[in-house]
Write an enzyme that holds these catalytic residues in place. Structure first.
Site, PDB file in Angstrom:
ATOM      1  N   GLU A 112      16.793 -32.343  25.887  1.00 56.12           N
ATOM      2  CA  GLU A 112      17.872 -32.665  26.754  1.00 56.12           C
ATOM      3  C   GLU A 112      17.310 -33.447  28.016  1.00 56.12           C
ATOM      4  OE1 GLU A 112      17.050 -28.404  27.247  1.00 56.12           O
ATOM      5  OE2 GLU A 112      17.596 -29.751  25.403  1.00 56.12           O
TER       6      GLU A 112
ATOM      7  N   ARG B 295       5.583 -18.887  21.466  1.00 59.00           N
ATOM      8  CA  ARG B 295       6.042 -17.351  21.191  1.00 59.00           C
ATOM      9  C   ARG B 295       6.041 -17.291  19.819  1.00 59.00           C
ATOM     10  NH1 ARG B 295       8.108 -18.520  26.165  1.00 59.00           N
ATOM     11  NH2 ARG B 295       9.737 -19.327  25.337  1.00 59.00           N
TER      12      ARG B 295
END
Length: 178
Positions: free
Chosen positions: A102, A65
């Protein structure tokens, strides 16, 4: 006349779609697609980001994006746009930067040939700042290419995720803070 910063934040808030339990249970995904698909929303975000990126030689957008944002802002400013791609999307030779997520690791790439970044002032744009790992890796990658990364801006910052600390002391502007 372009909207003031608080008006831009209100536009982003009004148009952002929240999706419960995506991409995993317990996560409330913030979807900015409606912001970019709305003519007034896209114009407000583009104007605000262009004010932040004024003075840059190149605007770098992070996959995917961020590409929309970088293209619109670069066109508004009359400067170039650089797509910082996910690993494996560009033909060689490339400059790469690996970083931890993560849940694993990822790689970002830019062309190693054909784009002279040495000494050029670059502003990084992306849609959302969460943990800051992608933005920090983008900065390292661009600096390794010789660019002077002068600032970064995002449409939405998820403050509780701590991403701002990962990119400090880089100037970071968020159009909307959650």
């Amino acid at each position: 006349m372009s909207p003031a910063d608080d008006e831009v934040a209100e536009i982003v808030a009004a148009l952002t779609r929240e999706v419960a339990d995506f991409p995993a249970p317990g996560i409330a995904f913030k979807d900015l697609t409606p912001v970019f698909a709305d003519a007034a929303g896209l114009a407000a975000v583009t104007d605000a980001l262009a004010r932040i990126a004024a003075g840059a030689d190149v605007v770098a957008g992070i996959d995917a994006r961020g590409f929309l944002l970088a293209g619109a802002v670069a066109a508004r400013l009359g400067v170039g746009a650089l797509a910082v791609r996910k690993g494996g999307k560009l033909p060689p030779p490339v400059l790469s930067e690996s970083y931890q997520l993560e849940y694993g690791h990822a790689v970002l790439e830019i062309p190693a040939d054909g784009i002279a970044l040495a000494g050029r002032r670059v502003v990084i744009l992306d849609d959302v700042l969460a943990t800051g790992g992608t933005l920090a890796a983008t900065r390292r990658l661009l600096e390794r290419a010789g660019a002077e990364v002068v600032a970064a801006a995002v449409v939405l910052e998820l403050a509780e995720m701590g991403g701002r600390a990962a990119v400090a002391p880089l100037q970071l502007v968020s159009l909307r803070l959650l």
